[in-house]
Design a protein around this motif. Structure first.
Motif, PDB file in Angstrom:
ATOM      1  N   PHE A 401     -12.128   3.336   0.942  1.00 44.28           N
ATOM      2  CA  PHE A 401     -11.548   3.463  -0.387  1.00 44.28           C
ATOM      3  C   PHE A 401     -12.177   2.421  -1.313  1.00 44.28           C
ATOM      4  CE2 PHE A 401      -8.441   5.461   2.308  1.00 44.28           C
ATOM      5  CZ  PHE A 401      -7.972   6.524   1.554  1.00 44.28           C
ATOM      6  N   GLU A 402     -12.518   2.847  -2.516  1.00 46.29           N
ATOM      7  CA  GLU A 402     -13.185   1.955  -3.461  1.00 46.29           C
ATOM      8  C   GLU A 402     -12.591   2.157  -4.858  1.00 46.29           C
ATOM      9  OE1 GLU A 402     -17.614   1.342  -5.441  1.00 46.29           O
ATOM     10  OE2 GLU A 402     -17.417   2.459  -3.567  1.00 46.29           O
ATOM     11  N   LEU A 403     -12.093   1.081  -5.439  1.00 48.84           N
ATOM     12  CA  LEU A 403     -11.538   1.150  -6.783  1.00 48.84           C
ATOM     13  C   LEU A 403     -12.631   1.378  -7.817  1.00 48.84           C
ATOM     14  CD1 LEU A 403      -8.952  -1.792  -6.875  1.00 48.84           C
ATOM     15  CD2 LEU A 403      -8.416   0.636  -7.132  1.00 48.84           C
ATOM     16  N   VAL A 404     -12.342   2.192  -8.822  1.00 47.90           N
ATOM     17  CA  VAL A 404     -13.262   2.349  -9.947  1.00 47.90           C
ATOM     18  C   VAL A 404     -13.194   1.105 -10.824  1.00 47.90           C
ATOM     19  CG1 VAL A 404     -13.752   3.700 -12.037  1.00 47.90           C
ATOM     20  CG2 VAL A 404     -13.096   4.860  -9.912  1.00 47.90           C
ATOM     21  N   LEU A 405     -11.985   0.590 -11.050  1.00 48.34           N
ATOM     22  CA  LEU A 405     -11.771  -0.665 -11.768  1.00 48.34           C
ATOM     23  C   LEU A 405     -10.358  -1.128 -11.515  1.00 48.34           C
ATOM     24  CD1 LEU A 405     -11.361   0.007 -15.622  1.00 48.34           C
ATOM     25  CD2 LEU A 405     -10.718   1.606 -13.841  1.00 48.34           C
ATOM     26  N   GLU A 406     -10.109  -2.397 -11.793  1.00 46.34           N
ATOM     27  CA  GLU A 406      -8.745  -2.924 -11.682  1.00 46.34           C
ATOM     28  C   GLU A 406      -7.905  -2.339 -12.813  1.00 46.34           C
ATOM     29  OE1 GLU A 406      -6.870  -5.033  -9.891  1.00 46.34           O
ATOM     30  OE2 GLU A 406      -8.338  -5.556  -8.336  1.00 46.34           O
ATOM     31  N   PRO A 407      -6.842  -1.627 -12.500  1.00 42.19           N
ATOM     32  CA  PRO A 407      -6.045  -0.997 -13.570  1.00 42.19           C
ATOM     33  C   PRO A 407      -5.142  -1.996 -14.269  1.00 42.19           C
ATOM     34  CG  PRO A 407      -5.047  -0.553 -11.443  1.00 42.19           C
ATOM     35  CD  PRO A 407      -6.324  -1.298 -11.157  1.00 42.19           C
ATOM     36  N   CYS A 413      -7.515   4.524 -10.356  1.00 40.68           N
ATOM     37  CA  CYS A 413      -8.705   5.353 -10.182  1.00 40.68           C
ATOM     38  C   CYS A 413      -9.548   4.820  -9.023  1.00 40.68           C
ATOM     39  CB  CYS A 413      -9.530   5.362 -11.470  1.00 40.68           C
ATOM     40  SG  CYS A 413      -8.640   6.051 -12.892  1.00 40.68           S
ATOM     41  N   PHE A 414      -9.924   5.717  -8.122  1.00 39.99           N
ATOM     42  CA  PHE A 414     -10.643   5.263  -6.926  1.00 39.99           C
ATOM     43  C   PHE A 414     -11.457   6.405  -6.323  1.00 39.99           C
ATOM     44  CE2 PHE A 414      -6.611   6.993  -5.556  1.00 39.99           C
ATOM     45  CZ  PHE A 414      -6.916   7.720  -4.419  1.00 39.99           C
ATOM     46  N   TRP A 415     -12.420   6.009  -5.491  1.00 39.98           N
ATOM     47  CA  TRP A 415     -13.168   6.971  -4.687  1.00 39.98           C
ATOM     48  C   TRP A 415     -12.674   6.913  -3.243  1.00 39.98           C
ATOM     49  CZ3 TRP A 415     -16.163   3.910  -8.138  1.00 39.98           C
ATOM     50  CH2 TRP A 415     -16.850   4.624  -9.130  1.00 39.98           C
ATOM     51  N   GLY A 449      -0.810  22.396   0.605  1.00 36.85           N
ATOM     52  CA  GLY A 449       0.428  22.111  -0.122  1.00 36.85           C
ATOM     53  C   GLY A 449       0.976  20.730   0.131  1.00 36.85           C
ATOM     54  N   SER A 450       0.157  19.824   0.680  1.00 33.14           N
ATOM     55  CA  SER A 450       0.665  18.507   1.077  1.00 33.14           C
ATOM     56  C   SER A 450       0.833  17.555  -0.096  1.00 33.14           C
ATOM     57  CB  SER A 450      -0.258  17.875   2.122  1.00 33.14           C
ATOM     58  OG  SER A 450      -1.575  17.713   1.603  1.00 33.14           O
ATOM     59  N   MET A 451      -0.033  17.687  -1.114  1.00 32.62           N
ATOM     60  CA  MET A 451       0.083  16.847  -2.304  1.00 32.62           C
ATOM     61  C   MET A 451      -0.878  17.381  -3.362  1.00 32.62           C
ATOM     62  SD  MET A 451      -1.858  13.309  -1.217  1.00 32.62           S
ATOM     63  CE  MET A 451      -3.619  13.266  -0.845  1.00 32.62           C
ATOM     64  N   MET A 452      -0.770  16.841  -4.571  1.00 33.77           N
ATOM     65  CA  MET A 452      -1.713  17.179  -5.636  1.00 33.77           C
ATOM     66  C   MET A 452      -2.065  15.902  -6.380  1.00 33.77           C
ATOM     67  SD  MET A 452      -0.389  20.821  -7.226  1.00 33.77           S
ATOM     68  CE  MET A 452      -1.834  21.000  -8.274  1.00 33.77           C
ATOM     69  N   ILE A 453      -3.354  15.660  -6.541  1.00 38.34           N
ATOM     70  CA  ILE A 453      -3.846  14.488  -7.267  1.00 38.34           C
ATOM     71  C   ILE A 453      -5.075  14.908  -8.047  1.00 38.34           C
ATOM     72  CG2 ILE A 453      -5.090  13.729  -5.188  1.00 38.34           C
ATOM     73  CD1 ILE A 453      -4.837  10.872  -6.195  1.00 38.34           C
ATOM     74  N   GLY A 454      -5.201  14.426  -9.268  1.00 39.08           N
ATOM     75  CA  GLY A 454      -6.304  14.842 -10.127  1.00 39.08           C
ATOM     76  C   GLY A 454      -7.587  14.090  -9.844  1.00 39.08           C
ATOM     77  N   THR A 460     -20.989   7.911 -16.587  1.00 38.26           N
ATOM     78  CA  THR A 460     -22.028   8.001 -15.542  1.00 38.26           C
ATOM     79  C   THR A 460     -21.428   8.018 -14.143  1.00 38.26           C
ATOM     80  OG1 THR A 460     -22.253   5.581 -15.518  1.00 38.26           O
ATOM     81  CG2 THR A 460     -23.705   6.808 -17.009  1.00 38.26           C
ATOM     82  N   ARG A 461     -20.129   7.843 -14.040  1.00 37.95           N
ATOM     83  CA  ARG A 461     -19.478   7.840 -12.726  1.00 37.95           C
ATOM     84  C   ARG A 461     -19.245   9.270 -12.249  1.00 37.95           C
ATOM     85  NH1 ARG A 461     -15.763   4.080 -15.717  1.00 37.95           N
ATOM     86  NH2 ARG A 461     -16.178   1.944 -15.029  1.00 37.95           N
ATOM     87  N   GLY A 462     -19.533   9.493 -10.973  1.00 32.45           N
ATOM     88  CA  GLY A 462     -19.247  10.800 -10.391  1.00 32.45           C
ATOM     89  C   GLY A 462     -17.762  10.964 -10.134  1.00 32.45           C
ATOM     90  N   ASN A 463     -17.351  12.164  -9.699  1.00 31.82           N
ATOM     91  CA  ASN A 463     -15.937  12.479  -9.487  1.00 31.82           C
ATOM     92  C   ASN A 463     -15.201  11.396  -8.708  1.00 31.82           C
ATOM     93  OD1 ASN A 463     -15.838  15.048 -10.735  1.00 31.82           O
ATOM     94  ND2 ASN A 463     -16.810  15.982  -8.942  1.00 31.82           N
ATOM     95  N   PHE A 464     -14.050  10.988  -9.244  1.00 29.92           N
ATOM     96  CA  PHE A 464     -13.163  10.081  -8.519  1.00 29.92           C
ATOM     97  C   PHE A 464     -11.727  10.542  -8.732  1.00 29.92           C
ATOM     98  CE2 PHE A 464     -14.096   8.130 -12.664  1.00 29.92           C
ATOM     99  CZ  PHE A 464     -12.835   7.950 -13.200  1.00 29.92           C
ATOM    100  N   PHE A 465     -10.833  10.069  -7.873  1.00 29.02           N
ATOM    101  CA  PHE A 465      -9.426  10.430  -7.984  1.00 29.02           C
ATOM    102  C   PHE A 465      -8.733   9.556  -9.027  1.00 29.02           C
ATOM    103  CE2 PHE A 465     -10.161  11.961  -3.576  1.00 29.02           C
ATOM    104  CZ  PHE A 465      -9.779  13.276  -3.782  1.00 29.02           C
ATOM    105  N   ARG A 466      -7.811  10.171  -9.767  1.00 27.93           N
ATOM    106  CA  ARG A 466      -6.956   9.448 -10.710  1.00 27.93           C
ATOM    107  C   ARG A 466      -5.516   9.619 -10.246  1.00 27.93           C
ATOM    108  NH1 ARG A 466      -5.030  11.916 -16.296  1.00 27.93           N
ATOM    109  NH2 ARG A 466      -4.039  13.185 -14.683  1.00 27.93           N
ATOM    110  N   MET A 467      -5.000   8.583  -9.651  1.00 28.98           N
ATOM    111  CA  MET A 467      -3.624   8.592  -9.164  1.00 28.98           C
ATOM    112  C   MET A 467      -2.683   8.112 -10.273  1.00 28.98           C
ATOM    113  SD  MET A 467      -1.241   8.822  -6.913  1.00 28.98           S
ATOM    114  CE  MET A 467       0.375   8.127  -6.581  1.00 28.98           C
ATOM    115  N   ILE A 468      -1.629   8.878 -10.546  1.00 33.22           N
ATOM    116  CA  ILE A 468      -0.647   8.517 -11.557  1.00 33.22           C
ATOM    117  C   ILE A 468       0.664   8.148 -10.868  1.00 33.22           C
ATOM    118  CG2 ILE A 468       0.682   9.310 -13.542  1.00 33.22           C
ATOM    119  CD1 ILE A 468      -2.304   8.927 -14.107  1.00 33.22           C
ATOM    120  N   VAL A 469       1.101   6.923 -11.072  1.00 31.62           N
ATOM    121  CA  VAL A 469       2.334   6.435 -10.453  1.00 31.62           C
ATOM    122  C   VAL A 469       3.436   6.488 -11.516  1.00 31.62           C
ATOM    123  CG1 VAL A 469       3.406   4.577  -9.140  1.00 31.62           C
ATOM    124  CG2 VAL A 469       0.927   4.905  -9.030  1.00 31.62           C
TER     125      VAL A 469
END
Length: 493
Positions: A401-407, A413-415, A449-454, A460-469
């Motif tokens: 797991f790798e953070l895109v940046l410190e939120p 946001c992470f890969w 159907g286990s979960m949904m995350i965008g 210039t960054r390739g696809n990464f996950f955006r988790m919303i808490v």
């Protein structure tokens, strides 16, 4: 013939109507609420479009159906809908279920009124003003105006229209003929509704000047100053700056004080799109992120997001006390806004907006606030920040797991780096292959159907996950589940 009962109609049969609704409420409570918020149930039951069409039997026919068939249709609709109140639904900027807000929505739908005049919506005209007054106070204004809009995009559009009208009031009658070439300014991280507003209002998307953002997604004030000078040199007239508090992807907050200084120097309307981040104003611990918002001319704020007020609940707040909303949008329809009514006609607020019919969006927020209190809502916001921080620290501990940046907000946001790519950062195709991971995992989680995350690319960054808490029922267990589930789904990649 007039007394005959239409096929399958409950018109005039109060006993049957009540029986149907009790049955429907039972289905809603069991299927949409109880199961829809249970971690032992799926977030979604994925079906391909053609199969779903067959399952739903969407065709509308000339003959009505039996009550048993109608109830089964209610179950089917709920079964195949995404459960956005589920604790594992992390896909959007809204999630979760507040029972008091839902109660407000049920009452709203049952009363089926429109908030354009006091005579047909007396409770809600007064309630809306009180709720808007509270929101304005949190912004830092002791007076002003406002209205609930059908979504933050419309709030942003209203702000652009109001700023234009204030500068060029003749445009209401004469249209674009009354205008020189105009320029408005917003960062490259802004919501896409700003460009849509420019197109819809006839300004054209070319009138939107994009201001650079830094690596954290915040507008760079120095570039704003430069873009204003450039627009003026090209013969355009600057009239508005739209800053963002809580950008959609990175959750960034623009530096409002510096932006407000620039707007003040140039005489520009400052709009703050705080649709996502506005609710942070409730938190004494975190509201510093919006320092300077009190200097705005208008603010968009969506309590249906972080506060879980339920869709839709979108406020446009104005510092203006000159009745600008009504002057800009009003046309004084004589069949609706008669001036010789037996009550104070200033309570007929419908001429402030472009809509005629307007649903009640204040009750769900008012009832939730009455139940939770400001302190309860503050705790809700603070808990989301704390859980986001927990997730960040867990991401740092885990291989793959790798953070895109410190939120700085609750967008994490992470890969996810699958086993086959670990240690391969120097490979020429690493970024291309990493960008393919999120779409594959998204398909797997949705079909199970286990979960949904965008996910999304960004610059210039390739696809990464955006988790919303944001869901108020989330716990550390749900954060751990998210990471465990990504590891499980991606172990063979």
């Amino acid at each position: 013939m007039a007394d005959s009962k239409p096929l399958s109609s409950l018109d005039g049969d109060s006993v049957a109507t009540e029986a149907l609704l009790w049955d429907v409420f039972g289905i809603v409570v069991n299927e949409a609420i109880r199961k829809g918020t249970s971690t032992s149930e799926k977030v979604c039951e994925w079906k391909e479009p053609e199969e779903l069409k067959q399952l739903l039997d969407l065709e509308l026919r000339s003959q009505g159906e039996s009550q048993e068939q109608i109830l089964e249709r209610c179950r089917t609709v709920i079964r195949y809908s995404v459960k956005t109140c589920h604790p594992r639904f992390f896909n959007q900027l809204f999630s979760g279920l507040d029972p008091h807000s839902l109660a407000g929505r049920i009452i709203t739908e049952s009363l089926n009124t429109s908030t354009y005049t006091y005579e047909i919506a007396p409770v809600f005209v007064l309630m809306e003003e009180e709720v808007l007054k509270k929101l304005r106070a949190l912004v830092g204004w002791s007076s002003g105006d406002g209205v609930f809009c059908p979504g933050g995009s419309i709030s942003n559009m209203y702000a652009v229209n109001l700023a234009r009208y204030q500068r060029y009031p003749d445009c209401k009658q004469r249209g674009l003929r009354a205008l020189p070439p105009l320029a408005l300014f917003t960062s490259k991280e802004c919501h896409y509704s700003i460009k849509k507003a420019a197109a819809f209002l006839g300004l054209g998307t070319d009138s939107v000047r994009t201001v650079k953002a830094d690596e954290r997604g915040k507008m760079i004030p120095e570039d704003l100053e430069m873009q204003i000078s450039l627009a003026e040199a090209e013969g355009a007239v600057p009239f508005l700056v739209s800053a963002t508090c809580g950008t959609t992807v990175l959750g960034a907050f623009d530096p409002l004080e510096a932006i407000a200084d620039i707007c003040q120097r140039h005489g520009l309307w400052l709009h703050v799109d705080a649709a996502w981040g506005g609710s942070v104003l409730l938190s004494q611990k975190h509201r510093h992120l919006l320092n300077g918002i009190q200097r705005a001319d208008s603010v968009a704020w969506n309590p249906h997001k972080l506060l879980t007020a339920g869709l839709q609940c979108s406020a446009l707040l104005l510092q203006d006390t000159s009745n600008l909303l009504k002057r800009c949008h009003g046309v004084q329809a004589s069949y609706l806004f008669q001036q010789d009514k037996f009550y104070d006609v200033s309570l007929d607020t419908g001429d402030k907006v472009v809509q005629c019919g307007r649903r009640v969006d204040c009750l769900k927020l008012w009832l939730m606030w009455k139940a939770q209190g400001g302190q309860g809502l503050e705790q809700r916001v603070d808990r989301s920040f704390a859980l986001a921080r927990y997730l960040v620290e867990e991401i740092k501990k885990r291989e793959g797991f790798e953070l895109v940046l410190e939120p700085e907000f609750v967008n994490v946001c992470f890969w996810f780096v699958p086993p086959s790519l670990r240690g391969k950062q120097e490979s020429p195709d690493y970024n291309e292959r990493l960008a393919q991971v999120a779409p594959v995992l998204k398909e797997r989680m949705v079909k199970e159907g286990s979960m949904m995350i965008g996910y999304q690319p960004h610059g210039t960054r390739g696809n990464f996950f955006r988790m919303i808490v944001a869901n108020p029922t989330l716990t550390q267990v749900d954060m751990d589940f998210l990471l465990d589930e990504l590891e499980r789904l991606g172990q063979d990649l």
